[in-house]
Scaffold this motif. Structure first.
Motif, PDB file in Angstrom:
ATOM      1  N   LEU A 206       0.839  -1.211   0.000  1.00 11.69           N
ATOM      2  CA  LEU A 206       0.000   0.000   0.000  1.00 11.69           C
ATOM      3  C   LEU A 206       0.872   1.259   0.000  1.00 11.69           C
ATOM      4  N   LEU A 207       1.945   1.233   0.794  1.00 15.03           N
ATOM      5  CA  LEU A 207       2.823   2.403   0.864  1.00 15.03           C
ATOM      6  C   LEU A 207       3.558   2.600  -0.462  1.00 15.03           C
ATOM      7  N   PHE A 208       3.915   1.489  -1.077  1.00 19.15           N
ATOM      8  CA  PHE A 208       4.583   1.564  -2.382  1.00 19.15           C
ATOM      9  C   PHE A 208       3.625   2.186  -3.409  1.00 19.15           C
TER      10      PHE A 208
ATOM     11  N   GLU B 109      -1.771  16.262  -5.469  1.00 20.36           N
ATOM     12  CA  GLU B 109      -0.849  15.121  -5.321  1.00 20.36           C
ATOM     13  C   GLU B 109      -1.302  14.190  -4.193  1.00 20.36           C
ATOM     14  N   ALA B 110      -1.888  14.768  -3.160  1.00 14.65           N
ATOM     15  CA  ALA B 110      -2.429  13.929  -2.062  1.00 14.65           C
ATOM     16  C   ALA B 110      -3.522  13.025  -2.633  1.00 14.65           C
ATOM     17  N   GLY B 111      -4.330  13.574  -3.555  1.00 16.76           N
ATOM     18  CA  GLY B 111      -5.381  12.784  -4.196  1.00 16.76           C
ATOM     19  C   GLY B 111      -4.805  11.646  -5.028  1.00 16.76           C
ATOM     20  N   HIS B 112      -3.700  11.924  -5.721  1.00 13.33           N
ATOM     21  CA  HIS B 112      -3.065  10.849  -6.511  1.00 13.33           C
ATOM     22  C   HIS B 112      -2.624   9.704  -5.599  1.00 13.33           C
TER      23      HIS B 112
ATOM     24  N   ASN C  96      -4.203   5.837  -5.610  1.00  9.83           N
ATOM     25  CA  ASN C  96      -3.366   4.644  -5.817  1.00  9.83           C
ATOM     26  C   ASN C  96      -3.533   3.662  -4.657  1.00  9.83           C
ATOM     27  N   ILE C  97      -3.555   4.202  -3.437  1.00 11.39           N
ATOM     28  CA  ILE C  97      -3.706   3.333  -2.253  1.00 11.39           C
ATOM     29  C   ILE C  97      -5.081   2.661  -2.274  1.00 11.39           C
ATOM     30  N   SER C  98      -6.099   3.416  -2.649  1.00 11.71           N
ATOM     31  CA  SER C  98      -7.461   2.846  -2.705  1.00 11.71           C
ATOM     32  C   SER C  98      -7.521   1.693  -3.704  1.00 11.71           C
ATOM     33  N   LEU C  99      -6.923   1.886  -4.875  1.00 14.55           N
ATOM     34  CA  LEU C  99      -6.964   0.843  -5.909  1.00 14.55           C
ATOM     35  C   LEU C  99      -6.120  -0.359  -5.497  1.00 14.55           C
ATOM     36  N   GLN C 100      -4.983  -0.069  -4.865  1.00 15.25           N
ATOM     37  CA  GLN C 100      -4.131  -1.173  -4.410  1.00 15.25           C
ATOM     38  C   GLN C 100      -4.858  -1.986  -3.337  1.00 15.25           C
ATOM     39  N   ALA C 101      -5.553  -1.292  -2.433  1.00 18.15           N
ATOM     40  CA  ALA C 101      -6.316  -2.007  -1.395  1.00 18.15           C
ATOM     41  C   ALA C 101      -7.373  -2.891  -2.045  1.00 18.15           C
ATOM     42  N   ALA C 102      -8.054  -2.364  -3.051  1.00 18.11           N
ATOM     43  CA  ALA C 102      -9.080  -3.164  -3.743  1.00 18.11           C
ATOM     44  C   ALA C 102      -8.426  -4.400  -4.364  1.00 18.11           C
TER      45      ALA C 102
ATOM     46  N   ASN D 252      -7.775  -7.034  -1.907  1.00 14.23           N
ATOM     47  CA  ASN D 252      -8.963  -7.472  -1.183  1.00 14.23           C
ATOM     48  C   ASN D 252      -9.018  -6.904   0.238  1.00 14.23           C
ATOM     49  N   LEU D 253      -8.507  -5.710   0.411  1.00 11.68           N
ATOM     50  CA  LEU D 253      -8.545  -5.040   1.720  1.00 11.68           C
ATOM     51  C   LEU D 253      -9.563  -3.912   1.652  1.00 11.68           C
ATOM     52  N   GLY D 254     -10.049  -3.544   2.836  1.00  6.55           N
ATOM     53  CA  GLY D 254     -10.993  -2.431   2.899  1.00  6.55           C
ATOM     54  C   GLY D 254     -10.286  -1.147   3.292  1.00  6.55           C
ATOM     55  N   THR D 255     -10.662  -0.046   2.657  1.00  5.62           N
ATOM     56  CA  THR D 255     -10.140   1.266   3.052  1.00  5.62           C
ATOM     57  C   THR D 255     -11.114   2.330   2.591  1.00  5.62           C
TER      58      THR D 255
END
Ligand SMILES: Cc1cc2nc3c(=O)[nH]c(=O)nc-3n(C[C@H](O)[C@H](O)[C@H](O)COP(=O)(O)O)c2cc1C
Length: 228
Positions: free
Chosen positions: A47-49, A150-153, A157-163, A166-169
């Motif tokens: 997620l951090l990556f 940039e915060a939105g970017h 990315n984190i939201s899509l990576q979580a999806a 299979n994680l919730g965020t």
């Protein structure tokens, strides 16, 4: 996990997955109910990556006006396998975590977010912050907007990576910034954009989502009625 002067090397991120970008985009939705299970350090690393990873040279996983990279991501760790509780800052260079304190700051962050229980219950909260200085110096009256974009970017990315994992965020923007900054011990000139609680999802997620929202409305109602 390697400890060296308070720094922890994160596991290398995966660069391939079985889920397509289209699937991750359509799967993404705000999820507020999380199981009690811890996250793994691998999941947190991924997620951090996604939010701020270095790709070789100066390139990162998100764009940045003038390549100043003003976004900083913090991690409030409550239940992460192989990572002691505490508050950390992600260091993109070397993909590491720097420990800020061993104190678990998640409850304080949840209180800053007006008691949103999904923040309180999450095994991990990623906090998207920004340092305006360099970007504003260069782009003047456009600078603050650029850092916000940039915060939105990073958050997307984190939201899509979580999806994809299979994680919730979700993106929590409703919080008292002064209180959030105090929970994070960050400098006054920095901005806190989003709290992103992350956790494992349930098999019957829709039902659990309804339950957690209902619980929260009841808390709000109690708080509200108390003052009437
Ligand atoms: C800027 C912003 C701030 C938000 N703040 C909160 C928040 O404080 N609490 C919350 O539960 N959801 C928050 N959300 C999530 C929205 O409620 C959610 O994105 C919206 O209902 C659409 O649902 P979806 O994300 O599942 O598509 C926020 C979303 C954005 C973009």
């Amino acid at each position: 996990m390697k400890f060296k002067s308070g720094e922890i090397k994160l596991p290398n991120p995966k660069l391939k997955s079985k889920i397509s970008l289209e699937e991750a985009i359509t799967k993404r939705k705000s999820l507020r109910a999380y199981t009690k299970s811890p996250l793994s350090l691998k999941e947190v690393s991924q997620l951090l990556f996604a939010g701020q990873g270095l790709l070789g040279g100066d390139r990162r996983t998100i764009p940045s006006a003038g390549a100043f990279y003003p976004i900083e991501i913090y991690l409030s760790a409550a239940r992460i396998t192989d990572l002691p509780q505490g508050l950390y800052q992600h260091l993109p260079d070397g993909h590491k975590l720097k420990k800020i304190t061993s104190a678990n700051r998640t409850a304080k962050l949840a209180a800053a977010a007006f008691g949103q229980i999904w923040v309180k219950n999450a095994p991990a909260v990623l906090i998207i912050c920004g340092d305006f200085e360099k970007t504003v110096k260069k782009y003047q009256d456009k600078g603050e907007d650029f850092v916000t974009m940039e915060a939105g970017h990073a958050a997307q990315n984190i939201s899509l990576q979580a999806a994809a994992l299979n994680l919730g965020t979700l993106c929590v923007g409703g919080f008292n910034e002064k209180e959030a900054k105090s929970a994070l011990n960050i400098e006054k000139n920095k901005k806190v954009f989003y709290l992103m609680p992350v956790g494992k999802t349930f098999k019957n997620q829709d039902e659990k989502e309804a339950e957690v929202l209902n619980d929260f409305y009841q808390i709000l109602e109690k708080e509200f009625l108390k003052d009437l």
